[in-house]
Design an enzyme around this catalytic site. Structure first.
Site, PDB file in Angstrom:
ATOM      1  N   CYS A  15      -6.355  53.843  27.002  1.00 16.80           N
ATOM      2  CA  CYS A  15      -5.473  52.766  26.551  1.00 16.80           C
ATOM      3  C   CYS A  15      -4.060  53.320  26.548  1.00 16.80           C
ATOM      4  CB  CYS A  15      -5.890  52.338  25.136  1.00 16.80           C
ATOM      5  SG  CYS A  15      -4.750  51.181  24.363  1.00 16.80           S
ATOM      6  N   CYS A  41      -1.377  49.159  31.662  1.00 17.00           N
ATOM      7  CA  CYS A  41      -2.324  48.768  30.615  1.00 17.00           C
ATOM      8  C   CYS A  41      -3.690  48.763  31.284  1.00 17.00           C
ATOM      9  CB  CYS A  41      -1.971  47.373  30.096  1.00 17.00           C
ATOM     10  SG  CYS A  41      -3.261  46.643  29.057  1.00 17.00           S
TER      11      CYS A  41
HETATM   12  N1  DGL Z   1      -5.826  48.400  27.116  1.00 14.76           N
HETATM   13  C1  DGL Z   1      -4.657  48.636  26.315  1.00 14.76           C
HETATM   14  C2  DGL Z   1      -3.621  49.432  27.089  1.00 14.76           C
HETATM   15  O1  DGL Z   1      -3.913  50.096  28.065  1.00 14.76           O
HETATM   16  C3  DGL Z   1      -3.967  47.490  25.645  1.00 14.76           C
HETATM   17  C4  DGL Z   1      -4.695  46.296  25.181  1.00 14.76           C
HETATM   18  C5  DGL Z   1      -4.248  45.785  23.838  1.00 14.76           C
HETATM   19  O2  DGL Z   1      -3.108  45.344  23.677  1.00 14.76           O
HETATM   20  O3  DGL Z   1      -5.075  45.877  22.954  1.00 14.76           O
HETATM   21  O4  DGL Z   1      -2.477  49.432  26.717  1.00 14.76           O
END
Ligand code: DGL
Length: 290
Positions: free
Chosen positions: A85, A200
């Site tokens: 993430c 993301c």
């Molecule tokens: N998957 C997360 C990232 O790579 C973000 C998702 C969220 O905002 O929860 O930033």
């Protein structure tokens, strides 16, 4: 004799690789781990109790993630943790040593330098959550490479929700993705873009739709595969005493949408185990940014 473990249960002394995200984004990293080394036990931790991360304040988010990771380390004794993430990784990277553990921790951050070089002289959009594009480490890297390429930083929270919907099996059209982007970057500017950083881990799930929204972009940077390769380079192959079934287990931090998420992860090969024994500090939710 082969031993078959119950789906959703980690075999004893499994020591899985943990993949951590707020939701389905980390699956874009997990799929490479599975492909590159199918023999590894994986424990996916989705902090659905605090989804989404991209609109949360840094300090609250950091203490939440450290709390969940402490509980994961305590209950699963992992061999490695992959923070799949960007929002979490960029929030933690400067303070990772606060995590009192010897377990190697890997992060996923936007590949700014590589993309600047790949489109040299062109325009790059860093597409990420609003939190990620605000982070000082991201701003610093962009400044360092802005002589090589022009950068535009775009925080696109709605795309996170669209990715979750798509993975849940609902139809998401290119028009919806374009509409979400219209709120944060006009089509006239999108038409000028040569490269897009998928900053993301949710966004690779929308790659086809995003291609429509950035018609000129030829470079699409997704750090997922490289991250999986880096992890496996440092984590030795496990010698299994028997040909056990490989465990792919999902831990959630909240039961509120467990029944909706369970089939989504099952389609990607992850069986839901018990919810993480972790008492969420729900009042921190009130620290969401506006
Ligand atoms: N998957 C997360 C990232 O790579 C973000 C998702 C969220 O905002 O929860 O930033």
């Amino acid at each position: 004799m082969n031993t078959t473990y119950l789906p959703g249960a980690l075999p004893p002394r499994s020591r899985p690789i943990v993949i951590y995200d707020s939701g389905v984004g980390g699956l874009t990293v997990a799929r490479h781990l599975v492909q590159l080394r199918p023999s590894e036990d994986l424990l996916y931790v989705a902090d659905n109790g605090w989804f989404p991360y991209g609109d949360k304040r840094d300090m609250a988010l950091r203490s939440r993630i450290y709390g969940v990771l402490d509980a994961v380390i305590e209950s699963a004794d992992p061999r490695a943790i992959v923070i799949a993430c960007n929002t979490a990784s960029t929030a933690l990277i400067a303070t990772l040593s606060d995590l009192a553990t010897d377990v190697p921790v890997f992060t996923v951050t936007p590949p700014i330098e590589q993309t600047a070089k790949a489109v040299a002289g062109g325009t790059v959009v860093l597409l990420a959550t609003p939190s990620t594009v605000r982070r000082s480490m991201v701003r610093r890297l962009v400044n360092e490479h802005s002589a090589v390429s022009r950068f535009e930083l775009v925080g696109a929270m709605d795309l996170v929700h669209l990715a979750e919907r798509k993975l849940a099996g609902h139809q998401v059209t290119a028009e919806e993705v374009v509409e979400a982007l219209d709120q944060v970057i006009p089509s006239s500017r999108r038409d000028e873009v040569d490269g897009v950083i998928l900053g993301c881990t949710h966004f690779p799930w929308l790659l086809d739709e995003l291609r429509t929204a950035f018609p000129r972009a030829l470079v699409w940077s997704d750090p997922a595969r490289e991250t999986a390769e880096q992890v496996l380079e440092q984590i030795p192959v496990r010698v299994r005493p028997t040909r056990e079934d490989v465990a792919r287990v999902l831990y959630l931090t909240s039961d509120h949408n467990r029944e909706e998420l369970r089939p989504v992860f099952a389609r990607q090969g992850f069986w839901a185990g018990p919810s993480l024994p972790f008492s969420a500090n729900e009042q921190l939710l009130s620290l969401q940014t506006g």
